[in-house]
Design a protein around this motif. Structure first.
Motif, PDB file in Angstrom:
ATOM      1  N   ALA A 100      42.617  61.509  63.887  1.00 26.63           N
ATOM      2  CA  ALA A 100      42.062  62.484  64.818  1.00 26.63           C
ATOM      3  C   ALA A 100      43.157  63.298  65.512  1.00 26.63           C
ATOM      4  O   ALA A 100      42.997  64.497  65.727  1.00 26.63           O
ATOM      5  N   ASN A 101      44.273  62.647  65.855  1.00 24.22           N
ATOM      6  CA  ASN A 101      45.333  63.382  66.555  1.00 24.22           C
ATOM      7  C   ASN A 101      46.376  63.979  65.602  1.00 24.22           C
ATOM      8  O   ASN A 101      47.400  64.493  66.044  1.00 24.22           O
ATOM      9  N   GLN A 120      42.040  57.019  65.213  1.00 22.87           N
ATOM     10  CA  GLN A 120      42.732  57.777  66.254  1.00 22.87           C
ATOM     11  C   GLN A 120      43.924  58.534  65.674  1.00 22.87           C
ATOM     12  O   GLN A 120      44.154  59.699  66.006  1.00 22.87           O
ATOM     13  N   PRO A 129      39.912  51.417  64.394  1.00 24.41           N
ATOM     14  CA  PRO A 129      40.131  52.370  65.500  1.00 24.41           C
ATOM     15  C   PRO A 129      41.519  53.004  65.530  1.00 24.41           C
ATOM     16  O   PRO A 129      41.644  54.193  65.791  1.00 24.41           O
ATOM     17  N   ASN A 130      42.576  52.225  65.241  1.00 23.27           N
ATOM     18  CA  ASN A 130      43.920  52.807  65.295  1.00 23.27           C
ATOM     19  C   ASN A 130      44.122  53.858  64.205  1.00 23.27           C
ATOM     20  O   ASN A 130      44.769  54.873  64.427  1.00 23.27           O
TER      21      ASN A 130
END
Length: 159
Positions: free
Chosen positions: A38-39, A35, A31-32
């Protein structure tokens, strides 16, 4: 300290990075990482692997240590996560935009070298800022909640 890498050294680091990327083809990011991608904070996995490889090799070359080439399938990660990047107990971290070298709880007992790849076109120059011992750097003022760890200012590195 600036380490110059030959075309042959860059070639090997790049080929191993490509093999690592292909080995992880189709894997699901934690997940990290997902993310961060994604950003827009994290670079492409292949580019990051090339950068990591040349930095690890630069430290190994400069300090006359072995390099633990990070090429293995994801399912072996838990069995290999304890292996150091370089030598015995040495982790190598690179920065692109930050002025602090990241480390995490998993780095307990390790020496961490901080580097920056200066030549982002050919990856042939690596600046080794210095090192620190993770156990000595868990200071409250260096906590970085965004990574779940710490960032040691480059100015605080030894050597």
């Amino acid at each position: 300290m600036i380490i110059e890498l030959s075309k042959e050294e860059v070639r090997v680091c790049t080929m191993l990075a490509t093999e690592r990327w292909l080995m992880k083809f189709g894997s699901v990011d934690r997940p990290n990482y997902a993310q961060g991608k994604a950003n827009g904070k994290l670079e492409h996995e292949l580019t990051a692997s090339i950068r990591a490889n040349v930095a690890e090799w630069a430290v190994a070359k400069a300090k006359n240590l072995t390099w633990s080439v990070p090429w293995y399938p994801n399912e072996l990660h838990l069995q290999r996560a304890h292996l150091p990047d370089v030598g015995f107990g040495v982790e190598v971290r690179t920065v692109r935009t930050s002025n602090g070298i990241p480390f995490w709880g998993k780095d307990a007992g390790k020496c961490v070298y901080g580097c920056m790849v200066l030549d982002t076109e050919y990856y042939s120059q690596v600046e080794i800022y210095g090192h620190f011992f993770a156990d000595e750097c868990r200071r409250d003022e260096w906590i970085d909640q965004s990574i779940g760890g710490w960032r040691v200012p480059i100015t605080e590195l030894k050597g």
